[in-house]
Design a protein around this motif. Structure first.
Motif, PDB file in Angstrom:
ATOM      1  N   VAL A  44       0.837  -1.207   0.000  1.00 24.95           N
ATOM      2  CA  VAL A  44       0.000   0.000   0.000  1.00 24.95           C
ATOM      3  C   VAL A  44       0.869   1.254   0.000  1.00 24.95           C
ATOM      4  CG1 VAL A  44      -1.661   1.343   1.361  1.00 24.95           C
ATOM      5  CG2 VAL A  44      -2.041  -1.099   0.983  1.00 24.95           C
ATOM      6  N   ARG A  45       1.934   1.244   0.770  1.00 22.43           N
ATOM      7  CA  ARG A  45       2.851   2.400   0.782  1.00 22.43           C
ATOM      8  C   ARG A  45       3.468   2.614  -0.586  1.00 22.43           C
ATOM      9  NH1 ARG A  45       6.164   1.947   6.489  1.00 22.43           N
ATOM     10  NH2 ARG A  45       4.477   2.682   7.809  1.00 22.43           N
ATOM     11  N   SER A  46       3.918   1.543  -1.223  1.00 22.57           N
ATOM     12  CA  SER A  46       4.517   1.651  -2.556  1.00 22.57           C
ATOM     13  C   SER A  46       3.494   2.142  -3.574  1.00 22.57           C
ATOM     14  CB  SER A  46       5.083   0.307  -2.999  1.00 22.57           C
ATOM     15  OG  SER A  46       6.139  -0.091  -2.166  1.00 22.57           O
ATOM     16  N   ILE A  47       2.279   1.613  -3.479  1.00 23.81           N
ATOM     17  CA  ILE A  47       1.214   2.029  -4.399  1.00 23.81           C
ATOM     18  C   ILE A  47       0.903   3.507  -4.212  1.00 23.81           C
ATOM     19  CG2 ILE A  47      -1.265   1.785  -4.874  1.00 23.81           C
ATOM     20  CD1 ILE A  47      -0.828  -1.281  -4.361  1.00 23.81           C
ATOM     21  N   ASN A  48       0.810   3.945  -2.974  1.00 28.70           N
ATOM     22  CA  ASN A  48       0.544   5.366  -2.709  1.00 28.70           C
ATOM     23  C   ASN A  48       1.651   6.252  -3.261  1.00 28.70           C
ATOM     24  OD1 ASN A  48      -1.880   4.825  -1.464  1.00 28.70           O
ATOM     25  ND2 ASN A  48      -1.051   4.894   0.596  1.00 28.70           N
ATOM     26  N   SER A  49       2.888   5.835  -3.084  1.00 28.05           N
ATOM     27  CA  SER A  49       4.026   6.610  -3.575  1.00 28.05           C
ATOM     28  C   SER A  49       4.007   6.709  -5.101  1.00 28.05           C
ATOM     29  CB  SER A  49       5.332   5.965  -3.108  1.00 28.05           C
ATOM     30  OG  SER A  49       6.432   6.624  -3.664  1.00 28.05           O
ATOM     31  N   SER A 100       3.337  13.701 -12.284  1.00 27.28           N
ATOM     32  CA  SER A 100       3.805  13.692 -13.672  1.00 27.28           C
ATOM     33  C   SER A 100       2.819  14.384 -14.605  1.00 27.28           C
ATOM     34  CB  SER A 100       4.056  12.259 -14.144  1.00 27.28           C
ATOM     35  OG  SER A 100       2.843  11.584 -14.397  1.00 27.28           O
ATOM     36  N   ASN A 101       1.569  14.450 -14.188  1.00 32.60           N
ATOM     37  CA  ASN A 101       0.574  15.151 -14.997  1.00 32.60           C
ATOM     38  C   ASN A 101       0.820  16.658 -14.978  1.00 32.60           C
ATOM     39  OD1 ASN A 101      -0.748  12.762 -15.687  1.00 32.60           O
ATOM     40  ND2 ASN A 101      -2.051  12.852 -13.882  1.00 32.60           N
ATOM     41  N   HIS A 102       1.459  17.154 -13.910  1.00 28.74           N
ATOM     42  CA  HIS A 102       1.731  18.583 -13.775  1.00 28.74           C
ATOM     43  C   HIS A 102       3.134  18.945 -14.259  1.00 28.74           C
ATOM     44  CE1 HIS A 102      -1.969  18.884 -11.538  1.00 28.74           C
ATOM     45  NE2 HIS A 102      -1.558  17.964 -10.691  1.00 28.74           N
ATOM     46  N   VAL A 103       4.033  17.993 -14.138  1.00 29.36           N
ATOM     47  CA  VAL A 103       5.429  18.211 -14.543  1.00 29.36           C
ATOM     48  C   VAL A 103       5.699  17.300 -15.739  1.00 29.36           C
ATOM     49  CG1 VAL A 103       7.829  18.015 -13.806  1.00 29.36           C
ATOM     50  CG2 VAL A 103       6.075  18.654 -12.154  1.00 29.36           C
ATOM     51  N   GLY A 104       6.292  17.850 -16.748  1.00 29.53           N
ATOM     52  CA  GLY A 104       6.562  17.030 -17.927  1.00 29.53           C
ATOM     53  C   GLY A 104       7.629  15.984 -17.666  1.00 29.53           C
ATOM     54  N   ILE A 105       7.229  14.717 -17.667  1.00 29.82           N
ATOM     55  CA  ILE A 105       8.215  13.646 -17.578  1.00 29.82           C
ATOM     56  C   ILE A 105       8.139  12.841 -18.865  1.00 29.82           C
ATOM     57  CG2 ILE A 105       8.048  13.486 -15.064  1.00 29.82           C
ATOM     58  CD1 ILE A 105       6.606  10.787 -15.498  1.00 29.82           C
ATOM     59  N   GLU A 106       9.149  12.055 -19.081  1.00 35.61           N
ATOM     60  CA  GLU A 106       9.199  11.249 -20.290  1.00 35.61           C
ATOM     61  C   GLU A 106       8.019  10.271 -20.310  1.00 35.61           C
ATOM     62  OE1 GLU A 106      12.905   9.193 -20.692  1.00 35.61           O
ATOM     63  OE2 GLU A 106      14.026  10.922 -19.976  1.00 35.61           O
ATOM     64  N   PRO A 107       7.404  10.104 -21.485  1.00 31.63           N
ATOM     65  CA  PRO A 107       6.295   9.138 -21.590  1.00 31.63           C
ATOM     66  C   PRO A 107       6.714   7.725 -21.177  1.00 31.63           C
ATOM     67  CG  PRO A 107       6.374  10.536 -23.529  1.00 31.63           C
ATOM     68  CD  PRO A 107       7.602  10.846 -22.726  1.00 31.63           C
ATOM     69  N   ALA A 108       7.965   7.363 -21.460  1.00 30.24           N
ATOM     70  CA  ALA A 108       8.431   6.020 -21.080  1.00 30.24           C
ATOM     71  C   ALA A 108       8.443   5.859 -19.558  1.00 30.24           C
ATOM     72  CB  ALA A 108       9.816   5.757 -21.647  1.00 30.24           C
ATOM     73  N   ARG A 109       8.839   6.923 -18.862  1.00 34.16           N
ATOM     74  CA  ARG A 109       8.860   6.884 -17.390  1.00 34.16           C
ATOM     75  C   ARG A 109       7.446   6.740 -16.845  1.00 34.16           C
ATOM     76  NH1 ARG A 109      11.091   5.496 -12.685  1.00 34.16           N
ATOM     77  NH2 ARG A 109      10.571   6.947 -11.034  1.00 34.16           N
ATOM     78  N   LYS A 110       6.523   7.506 -17.401  1.00 30.88           N
ATOM     79  CA  LYS A 110       5.132   7.431 -16.951  1.00 30.88           C
ATOM     80  C   LYS A 110       4.561   6.044 -17.237  1.00 30.88           C
ATOM     81  CE  LYS A 110       0.748   9.785 -16.949  1.00 30.88           C
ATOM     82  NZ  LYS A 110       0.004  10.962 -17.361  1.00 30.88           N
ATOM     83  N   HIS A 111       4.885   5.494 -18.404  1.00 27.00           N
ATOM     84  CA  HIS A 111       4.421   4.146 -18.756  1.00 27.00           C
ATOM     85  C   HIS A 111       4.948   3.121 -17.748  1.00 27.00           C
ATOM     86  CE1 HIS A 111       3.183   0.742 -21.177  1.00 27.00           C
ATOM     87  NE2 HIS A 111       4.423   0.271 -21.093  1.00 27.00           N
ATOM     88  N   TYR A 112       6.222   3.269 -17.364  1.00 29.17           N
ATOM     89  CA  TYR A 112       6.810   2.375 -16.368  1.00 29.17           C
ATOM     90  C   TYR A 112       6.070   2.478 -15.035  1.00 29.17           C
ATOM     91  CZ  TYR A 112       9.893   0.714 -12.714  1.00 29.17           C
ATOM     92  OH  TYR A 112      10.382   0.082 -11.598  1.00 29.17           O
ATOM     93  N   LEU A 113       5.807   3.705 -14.588  1.00 26.78           N
ATOM     94  CA  LEU A 113       5.123   3.905 -13.311  1.00 26.78           C
ATOM     95  C   LEU A 113       3.737   3.259 -13.324  1.00 26.78           C
ATOM     96  CD1 LEU A 113       6.049   7.635 -12.570  1.00 26.78           C
ATOM     97  CD2 LEU A 113       6.982   5.607 -11.451  1.00 26.78           C
ATOM     98  N   VAL A 114       3.017   3.444 -14.422  1.00 30.23           N
ATOM     99  CA  VAL A 114       1.672   2.874 -14.525  1.00 30.23           C
ATOM    100  C   VAL A 114       1.726   1.342 -14.546  1.00 30.23           C
ATOM    101  CG1 VAL A 114      -0.357   2.690 -16.023  1.00 30.23           C
ATOM    102  CG2 VAL A 114       0.688   4.926 -15.600  1.00 30.23           C
ATOM    103  N   SER A 115       2.686   0.780 -15.280  1.00 30.99           N
ATOM    104  CA  SER A 115       2.797  -0.683 -15.313  1.00 30.99           C
ATOM    105  C   SER A 115       3.199  -1.229 -13.945  1.00 30.99           C
ATOM    106  CB  SER A 115       3.773  -1.146 -16.391  1.00 30.99           C
ATOM    107  OG  SER A 115       5.075  -0.741 -16.102  1.00 30.99           O
ATOM    108  N   GLU A 116       4.064  -0.510 -13.229  1.00 26.50           N
ATOM    109  CA  GLU A 116       4.453  -0.917 -11.880  1.00 26.50           C
ATOM    110  C   GLU A 116       3.253  -0.858 -10.923  1.00 26.50           C
ATOM    111  OE1 GLU A 116       7.332  -2.384  -9.172  1.00 26.50           O
ATOM    112  OE2 GLU A 116       7.293  -2.255 -11.345  1.00 26.50           O
ATOM    113  N   LEU A 117       2.428   0.155 -11.085  1.00 22.20           N
ATOM    114  CA  LEU A 117       1.206   0.257 -10.269  1.00 22.20           C
ATOM    115  C   LEU A 117       0.291  -0.935 -10.508  1.00 22.20           C
ATOM    116  CD1 LEU A 117       0.138   4.003 -10.347  1.00 22.20           C
ATOM    117  CD2 LEU A 117       0.416   2.562  -8.337  1.00 22.20           C
ATOM    118  N   ARG A 118       0.136  -1.322 -11.750  1.00 24.60           N
ATOM    119  CA  ARG A 118      -0.708  -2.491 -12.062  1.00 24.60           C
ATOM    120  C   ARG A 118      -0.153  -3.743 -11.405  1.00 24.60           C
ATOM    121  NH1 ARG A 118      -0.984  -0.579 -18.007  1.00 24.60           N
ATOM    122  NH2 ARG A 118      -2.852   0.719 -17.967  1.00 24.60           N
TER     123      ARG A 118
END
Length: 77
Positions: free
Chosen positions: A30-35, A43-61
């Motif tokens: 739960v802590r990792s998911i929240n983080s 990332s929605n407010h700060v421009g990050i690389e799409p690949a990084r965002k894709h990684y974060l989303v896949s890690e969340l799943r």
């Protein structure tokens, strides 16, 4: 002064330790998911690389699947 003899049931101790371990796993997940959720939100407010965002989303799943698995194990008994 009377002396009380306390006996610990190994089966109940094992069960308590099992559920304690699952609770600790759940807390960590739960802590990792929240983080990660906060990082995705930022990332929605700060421009990050799409690949990084894709990684974060896949890690969340992945972490959410693990969390469901831990919770299923806890609900078996």
């Amino acid at each position: 002064m009377s002396q009380t003899n306390i006996q610990i049931d190994p089966l109940s101790t094992s069960c308590v330790l099992k559920y304690l371990g699952l609770a600790i796993d759940e807390i960590k997940l739960v802590r990792s998911i929240n983080s990660l959720t906060e990082q995705v939100r930022m990332s929605n407010h700060v421009g990050i690389e799409p690949a990084r965002k894709h990684y974060l989303v896949s890690e969340l799943r992945f972490l959410n699947k693990r969390l469901r698995s831990v919770r299923e194990k806890a609900n078996v008994h």
